[in-house]
Write a protein that holds these residues in place. Structure first.
Motif, PDB file in Angstrom:
ATOM      1  N   LEU A  52     106.261 128.655  10.953  1.00 47.44           N
ATOM      2  CA  LEU A  52     105.441 127.546  10.473  1.00 47.44           C
ATOM      3  C   LEU A  52     104.671 126.922  11.630  1.00 47.44           C
ATOM      4  O   LEU A  52     103.485 126.607  11.499  1.00 47.44           O
ATOM      5  CB  LEU A  52     106.300 126.497   9.775  1.00 47.44           C
ATOM      6  N   TYR A  53     105.317 126.764  12.768  1.00 43.49           N
ATOM      7  CA  TYR A  53     104.647 126.226  13.961  1.00 43.49           C
ATOM      8  C   TYR A  53     103.457 127.102  14.340  1.00 43.49           C
ATOM      9  O   TYR A  53     102.381 126.598  14.632  1.00 43.49           O
ATOM     10  CB  TYR A  53     105.652 126.141  15.108  1.00 43.49           C
ATOM     11  N   GLN A  54     103.633 128.418  14.311  1.00 46.22           N
ATOM     12  CA  GLN A  54     102.547 129.336  14.644  1.00 46.22           C
ATOM     13  C   GLN A  54     101.394 129.192  13.657  1.00 46.22           C
ATOM     14  O   GLN A  54     100.231 129.209  14.047  1.00 46.22           O
ATOM     15  CB  GLN A  54     103.036 130.796  14.663  1.00 46.22           C
ATOM     16  N   LYS A  55     101.695 129.049  12.362  1.00 47.04           N
ATOM     17  CA  LYS A  55     100.644 128.876  11.361  1.00 47.04           C
ATOM     18  C   LYS A  55      99.854 127.602  11.619  1.00 47.04           C
ATOM     19  O   LYS A  55      98.631 127.576  11.496  1.00 47.04           O
ATOM     20  CB  LYS A  55     101.241 128.817   9.954  1.00 47.04           C
ATOM     21  N   ILE A  56     100.559 126.534  12.009  1.00 45.19           N
ATOM     22  CA  ILE A  56      99.893 125.252  12.265  1.00 45.19           C
ATOM     23  C   ILE A  56      99.029 125.346  13.511  1.00 45.19           C
ATOM     24  O   ILE A  56      97.874 124.904  13.514  1.00 45.19           O
ATOM     25  CB  ILE A  56     100.931 124.127  12.399  1.00 45.19           C
ATOM     26  N   GLU A 112      97.731 128.028  14.995  1.00 44.16           N
ATOM     27  CA  GLU A 112      96.592 128.931  14.841  1.00 44.16           C
ATOM     28  C   GLU A 112      95.474 128.300  14.025  1.00 44.16           C
ATOM     29  O   GLU A 112      94.310 128.578  14.259  1.00 44.16           O
ATOM     30  CB  GLU A 112      97.043 130.238  14.186  1.00 44.16           C
ATOM     31  N   GLY A 113      95.812 127.429  13.072  1.00 42.04           N
ATOM     32  CA  GLY A 113      94.810 126.746  12.271  1.00 42.04           C
ATOM     33  C   GLY A 113      94.080 127.655  11.303  1.00 42.04           C
ATOM     34  O   GLY A 113      93.103 127.244  10.687  1.00 42.04           O
ATOM     35  N   GLN A 114      94.521 128.886  11.146  1.00 40.96           N
ATOM     36  CA  GLN A 114      93.849 129.844  10.283  1.00 40.96           C
ATOM     37  C   GLN A 114      94.213 129.647   8.813  1.00 40.96           C
ATOM     38  O   GLN A 114      93.435 129.998   7.936  1.00 40.96           O
ATOM     39  CB  GLN A 114      94.219 131.272  10.708  1.00 40.96           C
ATOM     40  N   SER A 115      95.394 129.121   8.535  1.00 40.71           N
ATOM     41  CA  SER A 115      95.847 129.046   7.141  1.00 40.71           C
ATOM     42  C   SER A 115      96.333 127.643   6.799  1.00 40.71           C
ATOM     43  O   SER A 115      97.391 127.488   6.185  1.00 40.71           O
ATOM     44  CB  SER A 115      96.953 130.071   6.908  1.00 40.71           C
ATOM     45  N   ASP A 116      95.583 126.624   7.172  1.00 45.45           N
ATOM     46  CA  ASP A 116      95.995 125.249   6.909  1.00 45.45           C
ATOM     47  C   ASP A 116      96.164 124.975   5.412  1.00 45.45           C
ATOM     48  O   ASP A 116      97.029 124.214   5.010  1.00 45.45           O
ATOM     49  CB  ASP A 116      94.995 124.265   7.491  1.00 45.45           C
ATOM     50  N   ALA A 117      95.335 125.581   4.573  1.00 42.77           N
ATOM     51  CA  ALA A 117      95.413 125.346   3.131  1.00 42.77           C
ATOM     52  C   ALA A 117      96.622 126.036   2.514  1.00 42.77           C
ATOM     53  O   ALA A 117      97.005 125.707   1.389  1.00 42.77           O
ATOM     54  CB  ALA A 117      94.139 125.832   2.461  1.00 42.77           C
ATOM     55  N   ASN A 118      97.243 126.952   3.217  1.00 41.48           N
ATOM     56  CA  ASN A 118      98.361 127.714   2.660  1.00 41.48           C
ATOM     57  C   ASN A 118      99.719 127.237   3.150  1.00 41.48           C
ATOM     58  O   ASN A 118     100.706 127.924   2.932  1.00 41.48           O
ATOM     59  CB  ASN A 118      98.204 129.204   2.994  1.00 41.48           C
ATOM     60  N   ILE A 119      99.786 126.087   3.777  1.00 37.88           N
ATOM     61  CA  ILE A 119     101.064 125.564   4.259  1.00 37.88           C
ATOM     62  C   ILE A 119     101.694 124.729   3.149  1.00 37.88           C
ATOM     63  O   ILE A 119     101.079 123.809   2.616  1.00 37.88           O
ATOM     64  CB  ILE A 119     100.870 124.720   5.541  1.00 37.88           C
TER      65      ILE A 119
END
Length: 45
Positions: A7-11, A13-20
């Motif tokens: 989850l930290y990596q997703k945040i 990277e900023g690539q999938s903000d809508a999918n969190i």
């Protein structure tokens, strides 16, 4: 790699903000020792 690390990596990277997932984000922030208040339907962290 644990779920919080992913989850930290997703945040970061900023690539999938809508999918969190909102609940995942709330629990992640609480793990980082943020306080959460709920006022009606508003979550304040």
């Amino acid at each position: 790699m644990g779920s919080y690390d992913k989850l930290y990596q997703k945040i970061i990277e900023g690539q999938s903000d809508a999918n969190i997932n909102f609940q995942d984000l709330c629990s992640f922030l609480q793990k980082l020792e943020f306080d959460m208040r709920i006022s009606g339907s508003h979550h304040i962290i």
